[in-house]
Design a protein around this motif. Structure first.
Motif, PDB file in Angstrom:
ATOM      1  N   PRO A  42     -36.794  22.684 -44.828  1.00 29.12           N
ATOM      2  CA  PRO A  42     -35.582  22.459 -44.030  1.00 29.12           C
ATOM      3  C   PRO A  42     -35.334  23.607 -43.059  1.00 29.12           C
ATOM      4  O   PRO A  42     -35.626  24.767 -43.360  1.00 29.12           O
ATOM      5  N   VAL A  43     -34.783  23.307 -41.910  1.00 29.14           N
ATOM      6  CA  VAL A  43     -34.550  24.310 -40.875  1.00 29.14           C
ATOM      7  C   VAL A  43     -33.272  25.090 -41.161  1.00 29.14           C
ATOM      8  O   VAL A  43     -32.493  24.749 -42.057  1.00 29.14           O
ATOM      9  N   ARG A  44     -33.044  26.147 -40.385  1.00 31.17           N
ATOM     10  CA  ARG A  44     -31.809  26.903 -40.507  1.00 31.17           C
ATOM     11  C   ARG A  44     -30.630  26.028 -40.120  1.00 31.17           C
ATOM     12  O   ARG A  44     -30.726  25.143 -39.273  1.00 31.17           O
ATOM     13  N   TRP A  45     -29.478  26.301 -40.741  1.00 27.65           N
ATOM     14  CA  TRP A  45     -28.300  25.448 -40.606  1.00 27.65           C
ATOM     15  C   TRP A  45     -27.825  25.295 -39.169  1.00 27.65           C
ATOM     16  O   TRP A  45     -27.259  24.267 -38.793  1.00 27.65           O
ATOM     17  N   TRP A  46     -28.053  26.321 -38.334  1.00 25.49           N
ATOM     18  CA  TRP A  46     -27.485  26.295 -36.983  1.00 25.49           C
ATOM     19  C   TRP A  46     -28.210  25.333 -36.049  1.00 25.49           C
ATOM     20  O   TRP A  46     -27.636  24.884 -35.052  1.00 25.49           O
ATOM     21  N   ARG A  47     -29.435  24.983 -36.346  1.00 31.36           N
ATOM     22  CA  ARG A  47     -30.173  24.085 -35.443  1.00 31.36           C
ATOM     23  C   ARG A  47     -29.541  22.692 -35.386  1.00 31.36           C
ATOM     24  O   ARG A  47     -29.314  22.166 -34.278  1.00 31.36           O
ATOM     25  N   PRO A  48     -29.242  22.040 -36.511  1.00 29.02           N
ATOM     26  CA  PRO A  48     -28.546  20.747 -36.418  1.00 29.02           C
ATOM     27  C   PRO A  48     -27.182  20.855 -35.741  1.00 29.02           C
ATOM     28  O   PRO A  48     -26.771  19.937 -35.020  1.00 29.02           O
ATOM     29  N   VAL A  49     -26.482  21.976 -35.955  1.00 30.91           N
ATOM     30  CA  VAL A  49     -25.175  22.160 -35.326  1.00 30.91           C
ATOM     31  C   VAL A  49     -25.320  22.208 -33.806  1.00 30.91           C
ATOM     32  O   VAL A  49     -24.577  21.553 -33.067  1.00 30.91           O
ATOM     33  N   VAL A  50     -26.292  22.973 -33.326  1.00 27.98           N
ATOM     34  CA  VAL A  50     -26.538  23.057 -31.880  1.00 27.98           C
ATOM     35  C   VAL A  50     -26.934  21.693 -31.330  1.00 27.98           C
ATOM     36  O   VAL A  50     -26.502  21.289 -30.246  1.00 27.98           O
ATOM     37  N   SER A  51     -27.741  20.962 -32.084  1.00 24.05           N
ATOM     38  CA  SER A  51     -28.182  19.640 -31.629  1.00 24.05           C
ATOM     39  C   SER A  51     -26.998  18.685 -31.486  1.00 24.05           C
ATOM     40  O   SER A  51     -26.868  17.980 -30.474  1.00 24.05           O
ATOM     41  N   VAL A  52     -26.124  18.672 -32.501  1.00 20.05           N
ATOM     42  CA  VAL A  52     -24.956  17.786 -32.452  1.00 20.05           C
ATOM     43  C   VAL A  52     -24.033  18.164 -31.297  1.00 20.05           C
ATOM     44  O   VAL A  52     -23.580  17.290 -30.543  1.00 20.05           O
ATOM     45  N   LEU A  53     -23.746  19.443 -31.152  1.00 12.77           N
ATOM     46  CA  LEU A  53     -22.859  19.887 -30.078  1.00 12.77           C
ATOM     47  C   LEU A  53     -23.447  19.570 -28.704  1.00 12.77           C
ATOM     48  O   LEU A  53     -22.721  19.129 -27.795  1.00 12.77           O
ATOM     49  N   THR A  54     -24.748  19.780 -28.556  1.00 15.89           N
ATOM     50  CA  THR A  54     -25.394  19.484 -27.276  1.00 15.89           C
ATOM     51  C   THR A  54     -25.285  18.009 -26.930  1.00 15.89           C
ATOM     52  O   THR A  54     -24.952  17.643 -25.800  1.00 15.89           O
ATOM     53  N   LEU A  55     -25.555  17.163 -27.915  1.00 17.56           N
ATOM     54  CA  LEU A  55     -25.497  15.727 -27.660  1.00 17.56           C
ATOM     55  C   LEU A  55     -24.072  15.270 -27.344  1.00 17.56           C
ATOM     56  O   LEU A  55     -23.849  14.559 -26.360  1.00 17.56           O
TER      57      LEU A  55
END
Length: 204
Positions: free
Chosen positions: A27-40
């Motif tokens: 699993p990746v670091r927690w911040w990557r999904p957060v950045v992805s969601v915010l970007t989208l």
């Protein structure tokens, strides 16, 4: 189908929903999904706002029709707005994970035209059968009859062209967003297939 994820070796080939795991298949670091969601989310909302202001400024005569799907301007605006997540999902994946964004489409990183053709043929056959059966049922029940004073839907030619040209993009957007981006986003948080599938399915 399967493919290896990242730039380094993985313990085993990765499935489509696992392609955003780190190069070691973890699993990746927690911040990557957060950045992805915010970007989208920010990207989609920003483009929608820009579209509304552009329509209001450039086409004031139809600005009051953009939320009426029975009008050509409304149908076109709705379909184009719903197609925006395609580009947003690609940008979010690239920015947050640094991966080939077209891995959203397939494990090969490209659109598989042969498979798409088979799926299109199968779905078209089903839709044709459904249309014929529905028409027969309507005719038998009398619902397909029109009165002497009836007239066709206004602007039906424009609506037909808009539907043929833009509705497939709107449908593709749902697949990019839910079956592609969201499925891989959840898959990047855990290697448990059931958990990621339930999370993605529940949200979508």
């Amino acid at each position: 189908s399967q493919a290896t994820g990242g730039t380094g070796p993985a313990p085993r080939p990765l499935r489509h929903h696992e392609l955003l795991l780190d190069p070691a298949g973890r699993p990746v670091r927690w911040w990557r999904p957060v950045v992805s969601v915010l970007t989208l989310v920010i990207g989609v909302v920003a483009v929608w706002i820009a579209m509304m202001f552009s329509i209001d400024g450039l086409f004031p005569a139809v600005s009051d029709q953009v939320f009426d799907d029975a009008q050509p301007a409304g149908a076109l605006t709705t379909n184009l707005m719903l197609a925006v997540p395609i580009l947003a999902a690609i940008v979010a994946t690239r920015l947050a994970y640094g991966r080939r964004p077209l891995r959203i489409v397939s494990v090969t990183g490209r659109l598989r035209w042969g498979w798409l053709g088979w799926c299109l043929a199968a779905s078209s056959a089903v839709m044709l059968v459904a249309f014929v059966v529905g028409s027969v049922i309507d005719a038998a029940s009398g619902q397909g009859r029109t009165g002497a004073g009836s007239s066709p839907q206004p602007y039906w030619q424009a609506l037909l062209v808009i539907t043929l040209l833009t509705t497939p993009r709107q449908c593709a957007s749902e697949e990019f967003l839910c079956r592609g981006w969201l499925s891989q986003l959840m898959g990047s948080l855990t290697r448990r297939r059931i958990v990621s599938a339930l999370l993605a399915g529940g949200i979508s």
